[in-house]
Design a protein around this motif. Sequence first.
Motif, short mmCIF file in Angstrom:
data_model
loop_
_atom_site.label_atom_id
_atom_site.label_comp_id
_atom_site.label_asym_id
_atom_site.label_seq_id
_atom_site.Cartn_x
_atom_site.Cartn_y
_atom_site.Cartn_z
N ALA A 76 41.71 69.32 47.60
CA ALA A 76 42.15 70.67 47.28
C ALA A 76 41.03 71.68 47.52
O ALA A 76 41.28 72.80 47.99
N LEU A 125 48.11 72.70 39.47
CA LEU A 125 48.28 71.97 40.72
C LEU A 125 49.72 72.07 41.22
O LEU A 125 49.96 72.40 42.39
N PHE A 144 41.65 74.59 38.66
CA PHE A 144 42.08 73.18 38.53
C PHE A 144 40.86 72.28 38.33
O PHE A 144 40.84 71.45 37.42
N ASN A 145 39.84 72.45 39.16
CA ASN A 145 38.64 71.61 39.06
C ASN A 145 37.90 71.85 37.75
O ASN A 145 37.38 70.91 37.14
N THR A 197 42.26 76.44 42.95
CA THR A 197 41.63 75.12 43.03
C THR A 197 40.39 75.07 42.14
O THR A 197 40.14 74.06 41.47
N VAL A 243 48.79 75.48 43.31
CA VAL A 243 48.03 74.94 44.45
C VAL A 243 48.96 74.36 45.52
O VAL A 243 48.93 74.79 46.67
N LEU A 244 49.76 73.37 45.15
CA LEU A 244 50.58 72.68 46.15
C LEU A 244 51.58 73.61 46.87
O LEU A 244 51.70 73.53 48.09
N ALA A 272 48.45 63.36 43.64
CA ALA A 272 48.92 64.05 42.44
C ALA A 272 50.03 63.25 41.77
O ALA A 272 50.07 63.15 40.54
N VAL A 294 42.06 64.30 44.79
CA VAL A 294 42.81 65.55 44.72
C VAL A 294 41.84 66.73 44.59
O VAL A 294 42.00 67.74 45.27
N THR A 295 40.84 66.61 43.73
CA THR A 295 39.91 67.73 43.55
C THR A 295 39.12 68.01 44.82
O THR A 295 38.93 69.16 45.20
N CYS A 316 46.57 65.66 48.63
CA CYS A 316 46.84 66.35 47.36
C CYS A 316 48.20 65.98 46.80
O CYS A 316 48.34 65.70 45.60
#
Length: 159
Positions: free
Chosen positions: A24, A97, A138-139, A135, A101-102, A58, A20-21, A54
């Motif tokens: 993304a 996320l 998130f990371n 992102t 993000v999504l 997730a 995912v990381t 992703c």
Amino acid sequence: MTKFLLTVHVLAAIITIGPVTVAASMFPPSARRALATPDDAAALATVRTLHRICRVYAVIAVAVPVFGLATANSLRVLGSPWLMTSIALTVAAAAVLAALVLPRQSSVLAALDGTDATHDATAVRRVAGQLAMYTGVFNLLWATVTVLMIVRPGSTTGA
């Protein structure tokens, strides 16, 4: 049993959160590339694939906190401040996320597919820029959780 739970927790984190990381992080530049070359089917396919990775990973990544809580329970550290902090950061990462993000990835993908005529090229570039920022957040949250899991205060490993 604790070693088994910890092993599954760590494996789940590596196998689900890692993709995912990476996906993304690759999405915004890939979206910009697809926007710059609208006739490039491969560029659009890349963006679709990254978004799918992703979304799917997730959902599967829910196993990480489930096994993490089971491990913490068996180690009797559920009330530890470092664990509470990790839980809060994990919830924050999941929220970033899911809420930032999504949905933006879906919006960019819809614009690139032509199913969303409300977004022009400038808007897509702006959203791709926002995606890069979200992102990154998130990371960073996941990196912080990882550090807390490795260098946890009061560790019994002596490391």
